[in-house]
Every structure is written in structure tokens, then in C-alpha cells.
Motif scaffolding. Structure first.
Motif, PDB file in Angstrom:
ATOM      1  N   SER A  76       0.832  -1.206   0.000  1.00 35.83           N
ATOM      2  CA  SER A  76       0.000   0.000   0.000  1.00 35.83           C
ATOM      3  C   SER A  76       0.866   1.257   0.000  1.00 35.83           C
ATOM      4  O   SER A  76       0.572   2.229  -0.698  1.00 35.83           O
ATOM      5  N   SER A  77       1.958   1.235   0.782  1.00 33.98           N
ATOM      6  CA  SER A  77       2.829   2.413   0.842  1.00 33.98           C
ATOM      7  C   SER A  77       3.534   2.655  -0.479  1.00 33.98           C
ATOM      8  O   SER A  77       3.919   3.785  -0.791  1.00 33.98           O
ATOM      9  N   ARG A  78       3.692   1.589  -1.264  1.00 37.35           N
ATOM     10  CA  ARG A  78       4.337   1.716  -2.567  1.00 37.35           C
ATOM     11  C   ARG A  78       3.315   1.940  -3.683  1.00 37.35           C
ATOM     12  O   ARG A  78       3.666   1.955  -4.851  1.00 37.35           O
ATOM     13  N   ARG A  79       2.056   2.041  -3.279  1.00 36.84           N
ATOM     14  CA  ARG A  79       0.954   2.213  -4.219  1.00 36.84           C
ATOM     15  C   ARG A  79       0.885   1.082  -5.232  1.00 36.84           C
ATOM     16  O   ARG A  79       0.539   1.269  -6.392  1.00 36.84           O
ATOM     17  N   ALA A  80       1.277  -0.097  -4.769  1.00 42.65           N
ATOM     18  CA  ALA A  80       1.165  -1.300  -5.594  1.00 42.65           C
ATOM     19  C   ALA A  80      -0.196  -1.935  -5.343  1.00 42.65           C
ATOM     20  O   ALA A  80      -0.853  -1.677  -4.336  1.00 42.65           O
ATOM     21  N   ASP A  81      -0.618  -2.778  -6.261  1.00 44.12           N
ATOM     22  CA  ASP A  81      -1.926  -3.428  -6.154  1.00 44.12           C
ATOM     23  C   ASP A  81      -1.949  -4.374  -4.961  1.00 44.12           C
ATOM     24  O   ASP A  81      -1.145  -5.291  -4.877  1.00 44.12           O
ATOM     25  N   TYR A 112       6.248  -7.090  -7.660  1.00 42.66           N
ATOM     26  CA  TYR A 112       6.539  -5.655  -7.566  1.00 42.66           C
ATOM     27  C   TYR A 112       8.050  -5.414  -7.609  1.00 42.66           C
ATOM     28  O   TYR A 112       8.528  -4.521  -8.314  1.00 42.66           O
TER      29      TYR A 112
END
Length: 287
Positions: free
Chosen positions: A74-79, A96
Motif C-alpha cells: 500500500s505504501s508503494r501504491r502497488a496493487d 513488484y
């Protein structure tokens, strides 16, 4: 899967920070069996990757929780959809890192083909469902929340426990007996089941009767120590009266105490699942 340089970089992002430092040091301590008790994050990371040379095995450790992986993605804005299992999150994290840190140099044709085949095999629907079932089953068994509604009424169990004082076997043919036997054995020996939720530790097969078979293995723990290994095979059928979910019809469990158990158990090393491993593996969706 060996830990690549790009994955080491990802592990540094994941663990070498104030929030997850305690997890990093705990992993280093466990990886070295309490021999090395460093407080230096970089040294701890080096010890971990040296003693646990498989990225799936490392990310499957109990210290690395679903919440930790989800927060990282979430912090990396990954799915990171909320409908997930730990195995799903591990796969997303590894993917990722591959996208973000993979060197631009291209693989040779043979290397690319081999990696693609391995990735595709792990992603077969039958293996994906097997991993989700394994995580669900052992979470409920460990938490003492596994119940009669999770089994077919005529479910059957064959349980074998090999300990220093001999061999004990049980056979049951009703859901109530299966539930009672499993929970009693777990409580009597104070077992905690730690399944290997990587592709090397849990897979799906289809038997000659069209029954979905989940084969899995892992380690047995009591308090803070590993005391043995387990191997299980589940015969699953869909229940049309329970949202068409897969439920165990047949369960075969093999539990063995060991003086020096392995840190992680693999299907390829199993004593009781070799025949099941030779069963067919559907490559597409199945009903």
C-alpha cells in the motif's frame, strides 16, 4: 527461488527501517538458531539472505505477517486488494520487486522460457486454490475454530503420529469424529501447524475419480520450538449448499516428531505424498 540482487534491495526496503527493525532482528536470530544476535540492520539482512536462500521461504516466515506485506504494498501504491491470502501478497511483493528493481539486461531465450514455465505452473488455478485452502485450513485449526460445518457429514480421516514412544493411528468416518480426533491430537501434543505455503510446499492435483486433491506439508511446533514435520492430503468436493465452496471429504495426515527437524519441509522430500505428486495437474479452470 534463490534471492536475487533486486529482491535483496526489496527486502532492504521492507525490513531495514524503524517500523520493521524488530522483525528483521527476530528473523536473523531465528535464521542462525540464536548463534548470531546482531543489532546491525545490514548485518542482520546479510545473515538472513545467507541462511534462508529462498525468497518464498523467507517471506513465508511467521514473523513476516500479512499486515506487514499489505502495508508495504500500500505504501508503494502497488496493487493489494483486500481479498487476499498471505500467499497472494507474497506473490504480489515479488512481482513488484521484479518490476521495480529488475536489471534491464535481458535473459537468454532458454532462461526466459524456464522462468516463464515455472511462473505459469505456480499460477495454475488448481495450485492457487490449493494455497488458499491450505492457509484457510491451518489458520482455523491452529486457532481452534475449525468446525463441523467445514467438513462433509461423511468426512473420513486417517491420522498417523510417529513419536519417540511409538506409532499411533486413527481412522474416522464421520465429521464429528474427524473434528474430535484432529483437535484432540493438536491439544494433546500442543501442536502448532506451520504449513509451507510456497509452491514447493502445497500443490493441487486431480485424482482418477475427478476429486480435487490438495497435498501439503510443513513443520510442527510446540511453544517456541520446532518438534517435527507433517504431511497432509485433502480430498475436496464442492458443497452446493455452502456457496459451492470446497470442503474436505477425505483427510490423510502424517505427523512425525524429529530431534532435529528441518526449518522448512518440502513436498519433494515428503515420505507419504510421492504417489499423490504423480497425479495429473489440470492447467486451466476446473469445476
Amino acid at each position: 527461488m534463490p534471492i536475487s540482487d533486486s529482491q535483496k534491495q526489496g527486502l532492504r526496503e521492507l525490513l531495514v527501517n524503524d517500523k520493521n527493525l524488530a522483525v528483521l532482528l527476530q528473523l536473523a536470530k531465528a535464521a542462525t538458531k540464536n548463534v548470531c544476535k546482531t543489532e546491525d540492520p545490514e548485518e542482520a539482512l546479510r545473515l538472513i539472505t545467507a541462511h534462508i536462500p529462498d525468497i518464498y521461504v523467507l517471506l513465508s516466515k511467521r514473523a513476516i505477517t500479512k499486515e506487514l506485506l499489505f502495508t508495504y504494498l500500500s505504501s508503494r501504491r502497488a496493487d493489494a486488494a483486500t481479498d487476499f491470502s498471505k500467499a497472494d501478497l507474497i506473490a504480489k511483493v515479488i512481482q513488484y520487486w521484479k518490476q521495480e528493481h529488475q536489471p534491464s539486461t535481458e535473459l537468454s531465450g532458454d532462461q526466459n522460457s524456464s522462468l516463464l514455465h515455472k511462473k505459469n505452473e505456480e499460477d495454475y488455478p488448481i495450485h492457487t486454490i490449493a494455497r488458499k485452502f491450505g492457509e484457510w485450513f491451518f489458520e482455523r485449526l491452529n486457532a481452534d475454530t475449525f468446525s463441523l460445518v467445514d467438513l462433509w457429514a461423511d468426512a473420513a480421516l486417517h491420522l498417523t503420529i510417529i513419536a519417540s514412544d511409538g506409532i499411533n493411528e486413527w481412522e474416522c468416518e464421520t465429521a464429528a469424529e474427524v473434528l474430535s480426533t484432529l483437535t484432540s491430537a493438536k491439544q494433546q501434543f500442543d501442536f502448532y501447524f506451520n504449513p509451507n505455503l510456497t509452491h514447493a510446499g502445497i500443490q493441487g492435483r486431480m485424482d482418477s475419480y475427478g476429486q480435487f486433491v490438495v497435498i501439503c506439508c510443513g513443520t510442527l511446533h510446540s511453544s517456541d520450538s520446532c518438534v517435527g514435520i507433517f504431511e497432509c492430503a485433502f480430498g475436496l468436493l464442492r458443497d452446493p449448499f455452502a456457496d459451492n465452496n470446497w470442503k474436505p471429504k477425505k483427510v490423510k495426515c502424517f505427523l512425525k516428531s524429529e530431534v532435529q527437524p528441518p526449518e522448512l519441509h518440502y513436498l519433494s522430500l515428503s515420505e507419504t505424498l510421492q504417489t499423490a505428486l504423480e497425479l495429473p495437474v489440470p492447467t486451466d479452470d476446473f469445476n
